[in-house]
Scaffold this active site. Sequence first.
Site, PDB file in Angstrom:
ATOM      1  N   ASP A 131       0.767  -1.236   0.000  1.00  0.00           N
ATOM      2  CA  ASP A 131       0.000   0.000   0.000  1.00  0.00           C
ATOM      3  C   ASP A 131       0.802   1.292   0.000  1.00  0.00           C
ATOM      4  N   CYS A 186     -15.541  -8.682 -16.853  1.00  0.00           N
ATOM      5  CA  CYS A 186     -16.616  -7.728 -16.522  1.00  0.00           C
ATOM      6  C   CYS A 186     -17.730  -7.810 -17.564  1.00  0.00           C
ATOM      7  N   CYS A 189     -21.446  -5.910 -17.884  1.00  0.00           N
ATOM      8  CA  CYS A 189     -21.934  -5.466 -16.562  1.00  0.00           C
ATOM      9  C   CYS A 189     -21.513  -4.016 -16.284  1.00  0.00           C
ATOM     10  N   CYS A 192     -21.199  -1.620 -10.876  1.00  0.00           N
ATOM     11  CA  CYS A 192     -20.389  -0.745 -10.004  1.00  0.00           C
ATOM     12  C   CYS A 192     -20.553   0.722 -10.421  1.00  0.00           C
ATOM     13  N   CYS A 196     -22.153   3.647  -7.841  1.00  0.00           N
ATOM     14  CA  CYS A 196     -21.259   4.571  -7.128  1.00  0.00           C
ATOM     15  C   CYS A 196     -21.990   5.885  -6.838  1.00  0.00           C
ATOM     16  N   CYS A 212     -13.985   9.885  -4.645  1.00  0.00           N
ATOM     17  CA  CYS A 212     -14.308   8.601  -3.992  1.00  0.00           C
ATOM     18  C   CYS A 212     -14.560   8.814  -2.491  1.00  0.00           C
ATOM     19  N   CYS A 240     -15.282   2.875   1.696  1.00  0.00           N
ATOM     20  CA  CYS A 240     -16.518   2.550   0.984  1.00  0.00           C
ATOM     21  C   CYS A 240     -16.333   1.229   0.246  1.00  0.00           C
ATOM     22  N   CYS A 243     -18.889  -0.340  -4.552  1.00  0.00           N
ATOM     23  CA  CYS A 243     -18.601  -0.885  -5.890  1.00  0.00           C
ATOM     24  C   CYS A 243     -18.098  -2.324  -5.839  1.00  0.00           C
ATOM     25  N   CYS A 247     -20.606  -6.103  -6.924  1.00  0.00           N
ATOM     26  CA  CYS A 247     -19.926  -6.839  -8.003  1.00  0.00           C
ATOM     27  C   CYS A 247     -20.298  -8.328  -7.956  1.00  0.00           C
TER      28      CYS A 247
HETATM   29  C1  B12 Z   1      -4.228   5.967  -4.037  1.00  0.00           C
HETATM   30  C2  B12 Z   1      -5.038   4.748  -3.639  1.00  0.00           C
HETATM   31  C3  B12 Z   1      -6.398   4.926  -3.415  1.00  0.00           C
HETATM   32  C4  B12 Z   1      -7.129   6.237  -3.739  1.00  0.00           C
HETATM   33  C5  B12 Z   1      -7.338   6.316  -5.277  1.00  0.00           C
HETATM   34  C6  B12 Z   1      -7.994   5.078  -5.869  1.00  0.00           C
HETATM   35  C7  B12 Z   1      -7.467   4.623  -7.218  1.00  0.00           C
HETATM   36  N1  B12 Z   1      -8.273   3.835  -7.884  1.00  0.00           N
HETATM   37  O1  B12 Z   1      -6.363   4.934  -7.636  1.00  0.00           O
HETATM   38  C8  B12 Z   1      -8.436   6.089  -2.902  1.00  0.00           C
HETATM   39  C9  B12 Z   1      -8.214   6.728  -1.539  1.00  0.00           C
HETATM   40  C10 B12 Z   1      -9.679   6.685  -3.505  1.00  0.00           C
HETATM   41  C11 B12 Z   1      -8.492   4.562  -2.736  1.00  0.00           C
HETATM   42  C12 B12 Z   1      -9.651   3.877  -2.473  1.00  0.00           C
HETATM   43  C13 B12 Z   1      -9.723   2.501  -2.301  1.00  0.00           C
HETATM   44  N2  B12 Z   1      -8.699   1.660  -2.177  1.00  0.00           N
HETATM   45 CO1  B12 Z   1      -6.863   2.176  -2.538  1.00  0.00          CO
HETATM   46  N3  B12 Z   1      -5.094   2.473  -2.982  1.00  0.00           N
HETATM   47  C14 B12 Z   1      -4.410   3.486  -3.484  1.00  0.00           C
HETATM   48  C15 B12 Z   1      -2.929   3.148  -3.736  1.00  0.00           C
HETATM   49  C16 B12 Z   1      -2.090   3.683  -2.575  1.00  0.00           C
HETATM   50  C17 B12 Z   1      -2.371   3.639  -5.069  1.00  0.00           C
HETATM   51  C18 B12 Z   1      -3.273   3.364  -6.291  1.00  0.00           C
HETATM   52  C19 B12 Z   1      -2.757   4.049  -7.524  1.00  0.00           C
HETATM   53  O2  B12 Z   1      -1.588   3.955  -7.848  1.00  0.00           O
HETATM   54  N4  B12 Z   1      -3.650   4.773  -8.224  1.00  0.00           N
HETATM   55  C20 B12 Z   1      -3.322   5.425  -9.446  1.00  0.00           C
HETATM   56  C21 B12 Z   1      -4.023   4.665 -10.582  1.00  0.00           C
HETATM   57  C22 B12 Z   1      -3.661   5.288 -11.912  1.00  0.00           C
HETATM   58  O3  B12 Z   1      -3.495   3.364 -10.523  1.00  0.00           O
HETATM   59  P1  B12 Z   1      -4.412   2.058 -10.275  1.00  0.00           P
HETATM   60  O4  B12 Z   1      -5.807   2.396  -9.938  1.00  0.00           O
HETATM   61  O5  B12 Z   1      -3.694   1.143  -9.344  1.00  0.00           O
HETATM   62  O6  B12 Z   1      -4.449   1.504 -11.745  1.00  0.00           O
HETATM   63  C23 B12 Z   1      -3.396   0.748 -12.293  1.00  0.00           C
HETATM   64  C24 B12 Z   1      -3.918  -0.631 -12.716  1.00  0.00           C
HETATM   65  O7  B12 Z   1      -5.223  -0.836 -12.254  1.00  0.00           O
HETATM   66  C25 B12 Z   1      -3.806  -0.625 -14.196  1.00  0.00           C
HETATM   67  N5  B12 Z   1      -5.007  -0.349 -14.981  1.00  0.00           N
HETATM   68  C26 B12 Z   1      -5.922   0.545 -14.763  1.00  0.00           C
HETATM   69  N6  B12 Z   1      -6.739   0.615 -15.772  1.00  0.00           N
HETATM   70  C27 B12 Z   1      -6.335  -0.281 -16.680  1.00  0.00           C
HETATM   71  C28 B12 Z   1      -6.841  -0.601 -17.938  1.00  0.00           C
HETATM   72  C29 B12 Z   1      -6.220  -1.582 -18.668  1.00  0.00           C
HETATM   73  C30 B12 Z   1      -6.744  -1.895 -20.015  1.00  0.00           C
HETATM   74  C31 B12 Z   1      -5.093  -2.245 -18.137  1.00  0.00           C
HETATM   75  C32 B12 Z   1      -4.418  -3.320 -18.883  1.00  0.00           C
HETATM   76  C33 B12 Z   1      -4.599  -1.906 -16.857  1.00  0.00           C
HETATM   77  C34 B12 Z   1      -5.226  -0.917 -16.173  1.00  0.00           C
HETATM   78  O8  B12 Z   1      -2.962   0.450 -14.555  1.00  0.00           O
HETATM   79  C35 B12 Z   1      -3.029   1.461 -13.578  1.00  0.00           C
HETATM   80  C36 B12 Z   1      -1.718   2.191 -13.503  1.00  0.00           C
HETATM   81  O9  B12 Z   1      -1.622   3.042 -14.547  1.00  0.00           O
HETATM   82  C37 B12 Z   1      -2.999   1.561  -3.753  1.00  0.00           C
HETATM   83  C38 B12 Z   1      -1.749   0.852  -3.230  1.00  0.00           C
HETATM   84  C39 B12 Z   1      -0.623   0.831  -4.245  1.00  0.00           C
HETATM   85  N7  B12 Z   1       0.559   1.197  -3.838  1.00  0.00           N
HETATM   86  O10 B12 Z   1      -0.859   0.483  -5.401  1.00  0.00           O
HETATM   87  C40 B12 Z   1      -4.230   1.271  -2.869  1.00  0.00           C
HETATM   88  C41 B12 Z   1      -5.155   0.070  -3.253  1.00  0.00           C
HETATM   89  C42 B12 Z   1      -5.324   0.162  -4.760  1.00  0.00           C
HETATM   90  N8  B12 Z   1      -6.391   0.350  -2.579  1.00  0.00           N
HETATM   91  C43 B12 Z   1      -6.987  -0.692  -2.186  1.00  0.00           C
HETATM   92  C44 B12 Z   1      -8.280  -0.685  -1.596  1.00  0.00           C
HETATM   93  C45 B12 Z   1      -8.709  -1.946  -0.864  1.00  0.00           C
HETATM   94  C46 B12 Z   1      -9.105   0.439  -1.708  1.00  0.00           C
HETATM   95  C47 B12 Z   1     -10.594   0.546  -1.326  1.00  0.00           C
HETATM   96  C48 B12 Z   1     -11.422  -0.699  -1.652  1.00  0.00           C
HETATM   97  C49 B12 Z   1     -10.669   0.880   0.189  1.00  0.00           C
HETATM   98  C50 B12 Z   1     -12.058   1.107   0.737  1.00  0.00           C
HETATM   99  N9  B12 Z   1     -12.838   0.067   0.973  1.00  0.00           N
HETATM  100  O11 B12 Z   1     -12.436   2.205   0.986  1.00  0.00           O
HETATM  101  C51 B12 Z   1     -11.033   1.777  -2.167  1.00  0.00           C
HETATM  102  C52 B12 Z   1     -11.522   1.352  -3.573  1.00  0.00           C
HETATM  103  C53 B12 Z   1     -11.761   2.491  -4.500  1.00  0.00           C
HETATM  104  C54 B12 Z   1     -11.687   2.076  -5.972  1.00  0.00           C
HETATM  105  N10 B12 Z   1     -12.827   1.796  -6.566  1.00  0.00           N
HETATM  106  O12 B12 Z   1     -10.585   2.007  -6.539  1.00  0.00           O
HETATM  107  C55 B12 Z   1      -6.223  -1.964  -2.498  1.00  0.00           C
HETATM  108  C56 B12 Z   1      -6.874  -2.661  -3.699  1.00  0.00           C
HETATM  109  C57 B12 Z   1      -6.977  -4.159  -3.603  1.00  0.00           C
HETATM  110  C58 B12 Z   1      -7.623  -4.741  -4.842  1.00  0.00           C
HETATM  111  N11 B12 Z   1      -8.193  -5.920  -4.718  1.00  0.00           N
HETATM  112  O13 B12 Z   1      -7.629  -4.145  -5.902  1.00  0.00           O
HETATM  113  C59 B12 Z   1      -4.766  -1.373  -2.766  1.00  0.00           C
HETATM  114  C60 B12 Z   1      -3.954  -2.163  -3.792  1.00  0.00           C
HETATM  115  C61 B12 Z   1      -4.059  -1.360  -1.392  1.00  0.00           C
HETATM  116  C62 B12 Z   1      -3.527  -2.735  -0.999  1.00  0.00           C
HETATM  117  N12 B12 Z   1      -2.226  -2.867  -0.812  1.00  0.00           N
HETATM  118  O14 B12 Z   1      -4.235  -3.694  -0.861  1.00  0.00           O
HETATM  119  N13 B12 Z   1      -7.290   4.007  -2.902  1.00  0.00           N
HETATM  120  S1  SF4 Z   2     -15.376   3.000  -3.248  1.00  0.00           S
HETATM  121 FE1  SF4 Z   2     -17.454   3.907  -3.210  1.00  0.00          FE
HETATM  122  S2  SF4 Z   2     -17.176   6.050  -3.819  1.00  0.00           S
HETATM  123 FE2  SF4 Z   2     -15.278   4.950  -4.327  1.00  0.00          FE
HETATM  124  S3  SF4 Z   2     -15.527   4.344  -6.459  1.00  0.00           S
HETATM  125 FE3  SF4 Z   2     -16.312   2.625  -5.230  1.00  0.00          FE
HETATM  126  S4  SF4 Z   2     -18.504   3.026  -4.963  1.00  0.00           S
HETATM  127 FE4  SF4 Z   2     -17.564   4.912  -5.677  1.00  0.00          FE
HETATM  128  S1  SF4 Z   3     -19.589  -4.767 -10.879  1.00  0.00           S
HETATM  129 FE1  SF4 Z   3     -17.784  -6.107 -11.048  1.00  0.00          FE
HETATM  130  S2  SF4 Z   3     -18.134  -7.334 -12.894  1.00  0.00           S
HETATM  131 FE2  SF4 Z   3     -19.555  -5.590 -12.962  1.00  0.00          FE
HETATM  132  S3  SF4 Z   3     -18.438  -4.064 -14.168  1.00  0.00           S
HETATM  133 FE3  SF4 Z   3     -18.038  -3.621 -12.014  1.00  0.00          FE
HETATM  134  S4  SF4 Z   3     -16.135  -4.686 -11.588  1.00  0.00           S
HETATM  135 FE4  SF4 Z   3     -16.908  -5.550 -13.485  1.00  0.00          FE
END
Ligand code: B12
Ligand code: SF4
Ligand code: SF4
Length: 308
Positions: A131, A186, A189, A192, A196, A212, A240, A243, A247
């Site tokens: 993380d 996905c 579907c 999510c 949201c 978020c 939260c 989403c 799923c």
């Molecule tokens: C910043 C962060 C947040 C931020 C921003 C969220 C976000 N989506 O980036 C906030 C605070 C909102 C957040 C919320 C949550 N987070 Co968070 N967060 C992080 C953190 C520290 C960095 C993520 C990051 O780099 N974001 C920047 C974006 C650009 O990167 P990314 O979303 O990871 O996307 C990469 C890949 O998914 C991929 N990708 C994306 N799109 C596509 C499309 C294609 C075609 C392909 C091939 C690849 C691809 O490429 C992206 C990089 O460019 C990570 C830990 C880490 N070091 O990675 C945890 C992490 C992602 N979080 C986690 C969790 C559990 C959550 C929450 C569920 C917590 C909660 N219950 O409240 C929510 C879920 C929100 C959501 N729907 O994403 C877990 C996810 C576990 C999992 N199964 O995915 C992580 C990995 C922490 C951990 N070590 O477990 N989070």
């Molecule tokens: S964690 Fe909640 S607010 Fe964030 S993207 Fe998912 S449904 Fe939306």
């Molecule tokens: S709810 Fe789950 S299966 Fe449906 S679009 Fe979202 S991530 Fe994909």
Amino acid sequence: MLQKSEHTSFVKNTALSLGFDYCGISKAEKLDDDARRLESWLNKGFHGKMAYMENYFDLRTDPTKLVPGAKSVITLLLNYFPSEKQKEDVPKVSKYAFGNDYHEVIKSKLKVFLQLLKENIGEINGRGFTDSAPVLERTWAEKSGLGWVGKNGNLITKNSGSFFFIATLITDLELETDNPFVKDYCGSCTKCIDSCPTDAILPDKVIDGSRCISYFTIELKDMLIPGEMKGKFEDRMFGCDICQDVCPWNRFSKPSNEIEFTPINEILNFSNNDWEEITEESFKIIFKKSPLKRSKFEGIKRNLKFLD
Ligand code: B12
Ligand code: SF4
Ligand code: SF4
């Protein structure tokens, strides 16, 4: 050659023996496509006030810069799906925060992991992360075949859904790699996206972090949550899960076996009144080992007030 396959088996068996649910391995290499996606995400301001996301861009997209001479990225998943639920009609806490703080739990597992590698394989260089480090954890999980990134941005496993933490161990040990997960289940579907409450889920798996609920209730340090969000949190007071709860793949979630994630009694049983009346002193005692301490007492009070 034999050594490489023996080392790989040792890594995978060690992961399971330490309680991780899944382990995948990829070659440590620069992430070009993801660097572009991350850059565009940052340029659009989707990180809001999470300024730390702007730091260490080069390290975030290149594991060999984090661990010199890195050859492999070992990705580990740890299930946190709880077997119990909170009471009805109370402020909701994210499932990941029902028990003890995963950062601590996983950090100590990674430490033992590295120690076991050194004792059994020899002097290797490696670092474990979860993380809080500049590692694109979901990308590595997908690259090492553990699942796909869903429209909700989460890493989803086909057998047991998305309620997993991700950890990585970057090492200079050469290992056999797993094939990337190329399919996306996905399909058509959109559950999510439709569910949201703050419209934070954008097309192409992009999450606007600055919209978020998890960001507002955990990461945002301002004493005020923007008024335009009023009434949209659907009782979420810390993180939260909406989403993920909607799923369809999470119907395959199984309760976690990790004892450290056993829900804290107060999280399961606190009433509205208990949350309202909790003092700073009791908060510090009850949530000493909990992720809730990240928001501090004032943050939790701010979140509760916002739900009124
Ligand atoms: C910043 C962060 C947040 C931020 C921003 C969220 C976000 N989506 O980036 C906030 C605070 C909102 C957040 C919320 C949550 N987070 Co968070 N967060 C992080 C953190 C520290 C960095 C993520 C990051 O780099 N974001 C920047 C974006 C650009 O990167 P990314 O979303 O990871 O996307 C990469 C890949 O998914 C991929 N990708 C994306 N799109 C596509 C499309 C294609 C075609 C392909 C091939 C690849 C691809 O490429 C992206 C990089 O460019 C990570 C830990 C880490 N070091 O990675 C945890 C992490 C992602 N979080 C986690 C969790 C559990 C959550 C929450 C569920 C917590 C909660 N219950 O409240 C929510 C879920 C929100 C959501 N729907 O994403 C877990 C996810 C576990 C999992 N199964 O995915 C992580 C990995 C922490 C951990 N070590 O477990 N989070
Ligand atoms: S964690 Fe909640 S607010 Fe964030 S993207 Fe998912 S449904 Fe939306
Ligand atoms: S709810 Fe789950 S299966 Fe449906 S679009 Fe979202 S991530 Fe994909």
